[in-house]
Design a protein around this motif. Structure first.
Motif, PDB file in Angstrom:
ATOM      1  N   ALA A   3       0.862  -1.030   0.215  1.00  0.00           N
ATOM      2  CA  ALA A   3      -0.132   0.149   0.212  1.00  0.00           C
ATOM      3  C   ALA A   3       0.291   0.890   0.099  1.00  0.00           C
ATOM      4  O   ALA A   3      -0.077   2.149   0.275  1.00  0.00           O
ATOM      5  N   LEU A  27       2.728  -3.254   6.927  1.00  0.00           N
ATOM      6  CA  LEU A  27       2.747  -3.107   8.203  1.00  0.00           C
ATOM      7  C   LEU A  27       1.640  -2.369   8.705  1.00  0.00           C
ATOM      8  O   LEU A  27       0.361  -2.536   7.249  1.00  0.00           O
ATOM      9  N   SER A 213      -0.827  -7.634   7.136  1.00  0.00           N
ATOM     10  CA  SER A 213      -0.404  -8.347   6.426  1.00  0.00           C
ATOM     11  C   SER A 213       0.349  -8.891   5.264  1.00  0.00           C
ATOM     12  O   SER A 213       0.125  -8.167   4.206  1.00  0.00           O
TER      13      SER A 213
HETATM   14  C1  LIG Z   1      14.016   9.181   3.366  1.00  0.00           C
HETATM   15  C2  LIG Z   1      13.399   8.734   1.782  1.00  0.00           C
HETATM   16  C3  LIG Z   1      13.448  10.407   1.098  1.00  0.00           C
HETATM   17  C4  LIG Z   1      12.464  10.634  -0.249  1.00  0.00           C
HETATM   18  N1  LIG Z   1      12.284  12.060  -0.858  1.00  0.00           N
HETATM   19  C5  LIG Z   1      11.944  11.515  -2.072  1.00  0.00           C
HETATM   20  C6  LIG Z   1      11.419  12.756  -2.522  1.00  0.00           C
HETATM   21  O1  LIG Z   1      10.953  14.368  -2.130  1.00  0.00           O
HETATM   22  N2  LIG Z   1      10.282  13.166  -3.655  1.00  0.00           N
HETATM   23  C7  LIG Z   1      10.449  11.469  -4.456  1.00  0.00           C
HETATM   24  O2  LIG Z   1      10.254  11.933  -5.421  1.00  0.00           O
HETATM   25  N3  LIG Z   1      10.877  11.050  -3.710  1.00  0.00           N
HETATM   26  C8  LIG Z   1      11.423  10.459  -3.192  1.00  0.00           C
HETATM   27  N4  LIG Z   1      11.999   9.273  -2.362  1.00  0.00           N
HETATM   28  C9  LIG Z   1      11.253   8.057  -3.137  1.00  0.00           C
HETATM   29  C10 LIG Z   1       9.876   7.609  -2.522  1.00  0.00           C
HETATM   30  O3  LIG Z   1       8.696   7.514  -1.492  1.00  0.00           O
HETATM   31  C11 LIG Z   1       9.483   6.420  -3.218  1.00  0.00           C
HETATM   32  O4  LIG Z   1       9.892   6.223  -4.502  1.00  0.00           O
HETATM   33  C12 LIG Z   1       8.296   6.118  -3.480  1.00  0.00           C
HETATM   34  O5  LIG Z   1       7.019   6.372  -1.962  1.00  0.00           O
HETATM   35  C13 LIG Z   1       7.859   4.676  -3.785  1.00  0.00           C
HETATM   36  O6  LIG Z   1       6.508   4.334  -3.776  1.00  0.00           O
HETATM   37  P1  LIG Z   1       6.227   2.637  -4.122  1.00  0.00           P
HETATM   38  O7  LIG Z   1       5.288   2.233  -3.871  1.00  0.00           O
HETATM   39  O8  LIG Z   1       7.509   2.355  -4.960  1.00  0.00           O
HETATM   40  O9  LIG Z   1       7.056   1.644  -2.905  1.00  0.00           O
HETATM   41  P2  LIG Z   1       6.646   1.622  -1.134  1.00  0.00           P
HETATM   42  O10 LIG Z   1       6.198   3.299  -0.838  1.00  0.00           O
HETATM   43  O11 LIG Z   1       7.699   1.258  -0.572  1.00  0.00           O
HETATM   44  O12 LIG Z   1       5.766   0.898  -0.918  1.00  0.00           O
HETATM   45  C14 LIG Z   1       5.323  -0.593  -0.489  1.00  0.00           C
HETATM   46  C15 LIG Z   1       4.943  -1.460   0.156  1.00  0.00           C
HETATM   47  O13 LIG Z   1       4.624  -2.595   0.217  1.00  0.00           O
HETATM   48  C16 LIG Z   1       5.167  -2.765   1.481  1.00  0.00           C
HETATM   49  N5  LIG Z   1       5.158  -4.113   1.513  1.00  0.00           N
HETATM   50  C17 LIG Z   1       6.615  -4.418   1.532  1.00  0.00           C
HETATM   51  N6  LIG Z   1       6.705  -6.107   2.119  1.00  0.00           N
HETATM   52  C18 LIG Z   1       5.567  -6.354   1.957  1.00  0.00           C
HETATM   53  C19 LIG Z   1       5.275  -7.962   1.843  1.00  0.00           C
HETATM   54  N7  LIG Z   1       5.413  -8.501   2.022  1.00  0.00           N
HETATM   55  N8  LIG Z   1       3.930  -8.033   1.905  1.00  0.00           N
HETATM   56  C20 LIG Z   1       2.455  -6.970   1.978  1.00  0.00           C
HETATM   57  N9  LIG Z   1       2.430  -5.640   1.723  1.00  0.00           N
HETATM   58  C21 LIG Z   1       4.790  -5.723   1.753  1.00  0.00           C
HETATM   59  C22 LIG Z   1       5.687  -2.062   2.261  1.00  0.00           C
HETATM   60  O14 LIG Z   1       5.224  -1.988   4.207  1.00  0.00           O
HETATM   61  C23 LIG Z   1       5.443  -1.081   1.344  1.00  0.00           C
HETATM   62  O15 LIG Z   1       4.212   0.386   1.741  1.00  0.00           O
HETATM   63  C24 LIG Z   1      12.033   9.946  -0.883  1.00  0.00           C
HETATM   64  C25 LIG Z   1      11.908   7.806  -0.049  1.00  0.00           C
HETATM   65  C26 LIG Z   1      12.865   7.681   1.212  1.00  0.00           C
HETATM   66  C27 LIG Z   1      12.603   6.858   1.881  1.00  0.00           C
END
Ligand SMILES: Cc1cc2nc3c(=O)[nH]c(=O)nc-3n(C[C@H](O)[C@H](O)[C@H](O)COP(=O)(O)OP(=O)(O)OC[C@H]3O[C@@H](n4cnc5c(N)ncnc54)[C@H](O)[C@@H]3O)c2cc1C
Length: 429
Positions: A3, A27, A213
């Motif tokens: 999510a 989470l 989950s």
């Molecule tokens: C410190 C930091 C600073 C950042 N600064 C910026 C910024 O200023 N600007 C910008 O554009 N981007 C920034 N980013 C990057 C941006 O936050 C991410 O690229 C984006 O939020 C990623 O989204 P996502 O859906 O790909 O992954 P995630 O947000 O990682 O979502 C994946 C989800 O899957 C869940 N998950 C993992 N394993 C499992 C499992 N086995 N079963 C079920 N669920 C699971 C996780 O808990 C998580 O909720 C930053 C990131 C960080 C960490």
């Protein structure tokens, strides 16, 4: 599953097309790497926060869900540099650097070098990068006369793990995106904290996100996908795996199904290791010694950012920010001892902080975080051309999304772009 922005956006788009969607999240909260920590008197950001002017999908979703944003105010507070055993409040000299760079902050060296060199002409140019743009930052700096000592200073706060494993392709890509969005406006932030955006996205879905989950395993055949969550088996016609690559390492059954590009990506693509110590100031220690409220140091404390609010004034919250290989000693100390040691070392380095800062939180974007494994991915030299086009290939009815699968963008907007691609593949498929 997942999510974060990519999983939630996929779910929203599929629901719009009449699909019955269930998002499953490990989470107790939604948002993933959009992570806001609420404290008495305000909040700090543990994850993504800066919304680029070109982030069309993020801006559109925030507007359609009524999530207010505010524009960046000014350049932020001034930074005190601690270099070669002394504090420098204003102009400083870095004797280790070649003469033309001796007054350049170590964190700006790579960008300053890139600004005068040919790079990518379009956002997807990196997919077919010329070999000379896909060399390590170490090789790049060596070619331009930076000694190993000078490189160590640049590496200290590199937004990656090491100069050696960081391809310059990453930086050329960031530079191209920066130039492309020039003139489109300033960056924005989510009012009340970044996590409010994924929370609004989750609240817009017909079925509540199933939190707490973790998916333990996947299986796919020609008619359905099966996910194991605890003792339960969830079966669906399609599934979208919207997890960062290090989290995919823990999903049983996946690597045996994946193509060679995804298998290599799961094992080998580096994620920037970041550890943050969030703190609150009780006294304006920067007035006491006339050094800036933010800090860049060549010590193992690395950087400290003084947070500002929407009007640009200091909020009283501060974040110690350690990147790459530098996280190791702090991770070894653990979340109880690391903040205490951090503040103690800081007080030794900068006596005005003694008693002026209280630790609030320890935020772990390292390998020890099982659901992230790092903050964001970066390419090693030579990886992108081999893996980027193929690692998002679906496995039958199992599709993939996530920040690492963005082609035209990086960060939050890459997560949205990849979610859109996964949703379209299912809708059209
Ligand atoms: C410190 C930091 C600073 C950042 N600064 C910026 C910024 O200023 N600007 C910008 O554009 N981007 C920034 N980013 C990057 C941006 O936050 C991410 O690229 C984006 O939020 C990623 O989204 P996502 O859906 O790909 O992954 P995630 O947000 O990682 O979502 C994946 C989800 O899957 C869940 N998950 C993992 N394993 C499992 C499992 N086995 N079963 C079920 N669920 C699971 C996780 O808990 C998580 O909720 C930053 C990131 C960080 C960490």
């Amino acid at each position: 599953m997942g999510a974060g922005l990519s999983g939630l956006y996929t779910a929203m788009l599929l629901e719009d097309e009449g699909f019955d969607v269930q998002v499953v999240e490990a989470l107790p909260r939604v948002g993933g790497r959009m992570f806001t920590l609420d404290h008495d008197g305000g909040y700090t950001e543990g994850g993504g926060q800066q919304i680029g002017a070109s982030y069309a999908r993020i801006l559109d979703v925030a507007a359609s869900l009524g999530v207010p944003l505010y524009a960046e105010a000014g350049r932020g507070p001034s930074t005190a540099h601690f270099l070669n055993d002394q504090w420098e409040a204003g102009a400083f000299t870095v004797p280790q650097f070649p003469t033309a760079f001796q007054s350049t902050p170590p964190s700006s060296v790579l960008f300053r070098l890139l600004a005068s060199e040919p790079g990518f002409e379009s956002a997807e140019g990196w997919l077919d990068a010329a070999p000379e743009l896909d060399i390590s930052a170490q090789q790049f700096l060596t070619q331009r006369g930076f000694s190993p000592d000078a490189q160590a200073l640049v590496e200290r706060t590199l937004n990656a793990n090491s100069l050696e494993t960081y391809s310059m392709l990453n930086l050329h890509r960031t530079w191209q995106l920066y130039q492309q969005s020039g003139g489109m406006g300033v960056s924005q932030y989510v009012e009340g904290g970044s996590q409010r955006l994924p929370e609004a996205m989750a609240a817009s879905l017909a079925r509540p996100v199933r939190t707490n989950s973790p998916v333990a395993s996947v299986d796919v055949n020609s008619t359905y996908c099966e996910l194991k969550v605890g003792r339960e088996t969830l079966r669906s016609t399609h599934a979208v795996c919207a997890l960062p690559l290090p989290a995919l390492r823990r999903i049983e059954g996946l690597r045996s199904l994946a193509n060679s590009a995804l298998t290599e990506a799961i094992s080998d693509i580096p994620y920037t290791q970041i550890l943050q110590i969030h703190m609150q100031s009780q006294a304006a220690f920067w007035d006491a010694d006339n050094l800036g409220p933010s800090m860049w140091t060549d010590t193992e404390l690395e950087r400290i950012f003084a947070d500002t609010g929407r009007d640009g004034s200091l909020t009283g919250f501060h974040r110690g920010w350690i990147n790459g290989l530098g996280v190791e000693p702090w991770v070894a100390l653990g979340q109880q001892a690391a903040p205490r040691r951090y503040l103690k070392q800081l007080a030794e380095l900068r006596p005005s902080t003694q008693g002026a800062l209280t630790p609030l939180a320890y935020v772990d974007w390292t390998e020890t975080n099982p659901y992230a494994g790092g903050a964001y991915y970066h390419w090693k030299p030579g990886q992108a051309g081999r893996l980027a086009r193929r690692m998002s290939d679906p496995i039958g009815k199992l599709h993939f999304a996530g920040e690492h699968l963005g082609i035209l963008h990086t960060g939050m907007e890459a997560a949205m772009e990849s979610g859109e691609r996964a949703a379209l593949a299912i809708i059209e498929g």
